[in-house]
Design an enzyme around this catalytic site. Structure first.
Site, short mmCIF file in Angstrom:
data_model
loop_
_atom_site.label_atom_id
_atom_site.label_comp_id
_atom_site.label_asym_id
_atom_site.label_seq_id
_atom_site.Cartn_x
_atom_site.Cartn_y
_atom_site.Cartn_z
N GLU A 135 -26.62 49.18 57.52
CA GLU A 135 -25.17 49.44 55.87
C GLU A 135 -26.22 49.91 55.30
O GLU A 135 -26.20 49.51 54.27
CB GLU A 135 -25.46 47.71 56.03
N LEU A 193 -50.55 33.72 60.60
CA LEU A 193 -50.61 32.85 62.57
C LEU A 193 -51.40 33.11 63.53
O LEU A 193 -51.50 32.32 64.04
CB LEU A 193 -49.48 32.40 63.12
N ILE A 218 -22.37 49.70 67.18
CA ILE A 218 -20.91 48.66 66.60
C ILE A 218 -21.18 46.67 66.77
O ILE A 218 -21.27 47.11 67.85
CB ILE A 218 -19.62 49.00 66.90
N1 CAA Z 1 -17.67 53.47 45.88
C1 CAA Z 1 -16.66 53.94 46.06
N2 CAA Z 1 -16.72 56.10 46.21
C2 CAA Z 1 -17.52 56.49 46.79
C3 CAA Z 1 -19.48 55.42 46.94
C4 CAA Z 1 -19.32 53.71 47.05
N3 CAA Z 1 -20.26 53.24 46.79
N4 CAA Z 1 -20.06 56.74 47.22
C5 CAA Z 1 -19.30 57.38 47.41
N5 CAA Z 1 -17.82 57.59 47.23
C6 CAA Z 1 -17.25 58.25 47.64
C7 CAA Z 1 -17.80 59.51 45.53
O1 CAA Z 1 -17.34 58.73 44.55
C8 CAA Z 1 -16.58 60.92 46.39
O2 CAA Z 1 -15.47 60.17 46.04
P1 CAA Z 1 -15.13 62.24 45.40
O3 CAA Z 1 -14.78 63.39 46.62
O4 CAA Z 1 -13.68 61.51 44.78
O5 CAA Z 1 -15.67 62.62 44.81
C9 CAA Z 1 -16.96 60.78 48.23
O6 CAA Z 1 -17.10 58.97 47.91
C10 CAA Z 1 -18.24 61.15 48.33
O7 CAA Z 1 -19.47 60.66 47.83
P2 CAA Z 1 -20.82 61.80 48.75
O8 CAA Z 1 -20.55 63.26 48.12
O9 CAA Z 1 -21.81 60.31 47.94
O10 CAA Z 1 -20.85 61.37 49.67
P3 CAA Z 1 -21.84 61.73 51.34
O11 CAA Z 1 -21.12 62.45 51.76
O12 CAA Z 1 -22.98 62.45 50.12
O13 CAA Z 1 -22.26 59.85 51.32
C11 CAA Z 1 -23.49 58.02 51.29
C12 CAA Z 1 -23.17 59.50 50.87
C13 CAA Z 1 -23.97 57.32 50.35
C14 CAA Z 1 -25.03 58.74 52.21
C15 CAA Z 1 -22.88 57.46 52.53
O14 CAA Z 1 -23.18 58.35 53.76
C16 CAA Z 1 -24.10 56.44 52.86
O15 CAA Z 1 -23.49 55.81 52.45
N6 CAA Z 1 -24.12 56.36 54.43
C17 CAA Z 1 -24.87 55.06 55.44
C18 CAA Z 1 -23.60 54.70 55.91
C19 CAA Z 1 -23.32 53.32 56.65
O16 CAA Z 1 -23.83 52.22 55.02
N7 CAA Z 1 -23.51 53.19 57.60
C20 CAA Z 1 -22.78 51.90 58.36
C21 CAA Z 1 -22.84 51.51 59.24
S1 CAA Z 1 -21.96 50.00 58.55
C22 CAA Z 1 -22.70 48.79 59.84
O17 CAA Z 1 -23.84 49.22 59.74
C23 CAA Z 1 -21.74 47.88 59.59
C24 CAA Z 1 -23.18 46.45 61.10
O18 CAA Z 1 -22.26 47.08 61.89
C25 CAA Z 1 -24.09 46.07 60.62
#
Ligand code: CAA
Length: 388
Positions: A368, A343, A162
């Site tokens: 992210e 470099l 985090i």
């Molecule tokens: N916007 C809105 N809704 C979304 C969406 C989006 N971009 N992506 C998915 N959804 C919704 C879908 O429409 C679906 O909705 P319903 O239940 O109504 O149908 C629901 O979410 C589930 O979608 P998926 O079945 O596609 O979800 P999934 O479990 O297969 O996961 C994933 C999709 C893209 C792999 C997602 O888990 C993901 O983005 N994983 C990466 C996580 C990530 O980026 N973590 C970063 C941590 S934070 C961080 O790093 C901050 C820091 O400290 C620097």
């Protein structure tokens, strides 16, 4: 016309912002970046200055203490800050990620408590989604939130990697109210950090971004009032995905800034260093690298600005933000790698910042959403568009 208009010249506001941020980064970020990196020092003074410049809350409305600018402005600011010091830019990026979610989904009372204090740089926030057992698979989060008889939620579990959490005053924690509901059980909770049951368990030792903190949060019967649920119970996954779409514009801009810094260093060195009787920049092998770097920096910037422009014009950005983040982060690692290559020995020592760019760039392909996750997101969007 999706994104073509962003190719037009920057507005006057954006040009002034770009120059202000560039001057600030040259004068107040870059000169301290390697010291902070080496000593693992949190850049408190630099974050305070980011607050003064309005960079800690670029897209937050002015009535809540924000700067009231758009995502294009955010992308410009992030790139310039990252070009000066990428570790400072991740403090800024995570704070803006948090604020975006609170501004979008918070009630008025929540905005007063959890938005306003985080806009000026005096307080920073964390965004706790990942866990030791679920990073990419965010919906598999196993931190639980149980409603007790007193109408409060009790949170138990561990959040991992985090950013900002050591220095933060508060943030968002994602937890599940019912694991059997899968992503529909994920709920977003706003919290201050200094509350019983919430402790910093481990401060990670990292390869790069060493001036910013990355910790584990341990939640042990941490009590959160129902009034601090962001959105509604079960809406947390959607909130996370939507805010990450915007956050990915920030990481794309950060990556572009790192790529630009590495490119500039390589270019400068290639113009000065002599080998085989001529400047390095006259050698075609080096020219090829410089050309490939320039191409990647500029395409990264264009994709980032396109995603920002789409966001500012109320269009969906899931695919475009993922494309920008994927391409720009790979551009950053590519450019930092080639910078060291140009470099040579000087690039491998800590006398110059090339090795720091290389270490800092690496995580942009991980946080992210990893490059692999961005490809999944892009493929899903592309496949969805042909099935509609
Ligand atoms: N916007 C809105 N809704 C979304 C969406 C989006 N971009 N992506 C998915 N959804 C919704 C879908 O429409 C679906 O909705 P319903 O239940 O109504 O149908 C629901 O979410 C589930 O979608 P998926 O079945 O596609 O979800 P999934 O479990 O297969 O996961 C994933 C999709 C893209 C792999 C997602 O888990 C993901 O983005 N994983 C990466 C996580 C990530 O980026 N973590 C970063 C941590 S934070 C961080 O790093 C901050 C820091 O400290 C620097």
């Amino acid at each position: 016309d999706r994104g073509i208009a962003c190719l037009a010249a920057l507005s006057e506001t954006h040009q002034i912002l770009q120059k202000t941020c560039r001057d600030f980064a040259n004068a107040e970020l870059a000169p301290h970046a390697r010291h902070h990196d080496r000593e693992h020092l949190y850049p408190a003074e630099q974050v305070r200055r980011l607050g003064e410049l309005g960079l800690m809350s670029v897209t937050v409305q002015e009535e809540y203490g924000g700067t009231g600018l758009d995502y294009q402005a955010y992308a410009i600011g992030m790139e310039e800050v990252a070009r000066g010091d990428a570790a400072v830019s991740i403090v800024m990026g995570v704070n803006n990620l948090y604020l975006g979610a609170v501004q979008q989904h918070g009630t008025e009372a929540q905005k007063q408590q959890f938005l306003v204090p985080y806009t000026q740089g005096q307080h920073i926030a964390f965004y706790a989604l990942s866990e030791p057992g679920s990073g990419s698979d965010a919906s598999a989060a196993s931190t639980t939130a149980k409603l007790n008889a007193g109408g409060n939620y009790l949170l138990n579990g561990t959040k991992a990697w985090i950013s900002n959490s050591k220095e933060a005053s508060g943030g968002i924690i994602f937890a599940t109210i019912d694991k059997s509901l899968k992503h529909k059980g994920i709920t977003a909770f706003l919290t201050e950090k200094n509350v019983p049951g919430l402790t910093i368990a481990k401060n990670e030792s990292k390869m790069g971004m060493c001036a910013s903190s990355t910790c584990q949060l341990s939640l042990d019967d941490m009590c959160v009032p129902q009034s601090q649920v962001l959105g509604s119970p079960g809406s947390g996954f959607r909130i996370a995905m939507e805010s990450l779409d915007c956050g990915r514009i920030g990481i794309a801009a950060q990556s572009t800034g790192i790529a630009q810094a590495a490119f500039e260093l390589a270019l400068d060195y290639a113009e000065k260093r002599v080998a085989f009787g001529q400047r390095l920049s006259r050698l075609q092998m080096i020219q090829q690298k410089l050309a490939d770097m320039a191409l990647r920096v500029e395409t990264a910037r264009l994709l980032t600005w396109r995603a920002a422009w789409l966001k500012d014009n109320g269009m969906s950005i899931t695919k475009e933000a993922a494309m920008a983040k994927l391409h720009a982060s790979e551009a950053a690692t590519y450019c930092a790698h080639q910078c060291i290559q140009i470099l040579g020995g000087m690039g491998y020592t800590t006398d110059l910042p090339a090795e720091m760019y290389y270490r800092n760039a690496r995580v942009t392909e991980i946080y992210e959403g990893t490059s692999e996750i961005q490809r999944i997101v892009i493929a899903n969007c592309v496949l969805q568009s042909i099935s509609n």
